[in-house]
Design an enzyme around this catalytic site. Structure first.
Site, PDB file in Angstrom:
ATOM      1  N   GLU A 174      67.495   8.929  99.905  1.00 42.90           N
ATOM      2  CA  GLU A 174      67.877   9.609  98.679  1.00 42.90           C
ATOM      3  C   GLU A 174      68.640  10.878  99.059  1.00 42.90           C
ATOM      4  OE1 GLU A 174      64.139  11.191  96.818  1.00 42.90           O
ATOM      5  OE2 GLU A 174      63.319  10.275  98.613  1.00 42.90           O
ATOM      6  N   ASP A 233      55.786   5.623  95.283  1.00 48.42           N
ATOM      7  CA  ASP A 233      56.626   5.822  96.461  1.00 48.42           C
ATOM      8  C   ASP A 233      57.215   4.513  96.988  1.00 48.42           C
ATOM      9  OD1 ASP A 233      55.776   8.415  96.156  1.00 48.42           O
ATOM     10  OD2 ASP A 233      54.349   8.366  97.821  1.00 48.42           O
ATOM     11  N   ASP A 293      61.532   6.769 101.015  1.00 48.20           N
ATOM     12  CA  ASP A 293      61.250   7.745  99.967  1.00 48.20           C
ATOM     13  C   ASP A 293      60.449   8.873 100.608  1.00 48.20           C
ATOM     14  OD1 ASP A 293      60.829   8.543  97.013  1.00 48.20           O
ATOM     15  OD2 ASP A 293      58.784   8.460  97.811  1.00 48.20           O
TER      16      ASP A 293
END
Ligand SMILES: [Zn+2]
Length: 258
Positions: free
Chosen positions: A159, A240, A71
């Site tokens: 991501e 996170d 992340d």
């Protein structure tokens, strides 16, 4: 020392042995060079063709290395959760943050000076210099981090930055380009290919931060300021770490389904 066409031999400040050793071994070939002036110095850059076969096979990732989810964020640059539960948080280096502040200050100084004045020329020079320092520090940080990841994880879940959504938040968009997240993902992608690691990118609407890793509920109220939250199921989340673990789990599910 390099020999430049039309100029002759020029001493370089940087050590060229990495390059010259590889040229001597036949592992690298110079296919072009560019010379330019930037921030009061002369820079020569080379376009190289490098045979990485040996390097890549020596450093290939092995099957017993962990898979991870990553992340990225403005507070903590990267939070990495491995499938053995290890959590690693990487902050952007302090010198980079300090240099970014200097760039903003130098930029403001330029806009305050009268166009065409010698003070403005001085301010522009100063801005170019601090800008260069940022570029170098960021490049160094990103390369070290992405090489470490690509060489130590057998699979990496990331991501997909929702760029369109971020443009609405200008401060955040700026922080993201300052820190170089786009470049971070680009490097992970090509270095993973070098070392035989696999990169999996979540769908760009995947709610990595909002999803409860325990019960699968989605927290619609979560804001950017929330660093931790508790789900209705009672599970407490570090923002996170939860996001990185969700990416890792989504990758594993998809790989098992395939
Ligand atoms: Zn829950």
């Amino acid at each position: 020392m390099v020999r430049l066409p039309g100029v002759g031999k020029v001493h370089t400040l940087e050590d060229m042995s990495w390059l010259t050793d590889r040229i001597a071994d036949g592992q690298a070939r110079v296919i072009g060079s560019t010379v330019r002036e930037h921030a009061g110095r002369w820079w020569v850059s080379f376009q190289l063709e490098i045979d990485r076969t040996d390097i890549n096979s020596q450093r290939a990732v092995s099957d017993d290395m962990p898979a991870c989810g990553i992340d990225v964020g403005v507070k903590t640059f990267a939070t990495i959760v491995d499938d053995d539960g290890t959590v690693l948080q990487i902050d952007a280096p302090k010198p980079l943050k300090a240099a970014l502040r200097k760039v903003r200050k130098a930029g403001k100084a330029v806009s305050r000076k009268r166009p065409g004045s010698s003070n403005r020329a001085k301010a522009v020079k100063k801005l170019a210099k601090v800008h260069l320092a940022v570029t170098n520090r960021r490049a160094d940080f990103l390369h070290k981090t992405t090489t470490m990841l690509a060489r130590s994880k057998r699979a990496i879940a990331v991501e997909t930055l929702n760029v369109a959504g971020l443009v609405k938040n200008r401060r955040l968009a700026r922080a993201i380009s300052d820190l170089g997240f786009g470049e971070f993902f680009r490097q992970i992608e090509y270095k993973a290919a070098w070392y035989g690691s696999n990169v999996w990118a979540a769908d760009r609407w995947f709610p990595s931060s909002r999803l409860c890793g325990g019960c699968g509920a989605i927290n619609q109220e979560l804001t950017l300021a929330d660093r931790s939250w508790t789900c209705r199921c009672g599970l407490g989340h570090h923002r996170d770490v939860n996001a990185a673990r969700n990416l890792l789990n989504a990758m594993s599910l998809e790989h098992h389904a395939a």
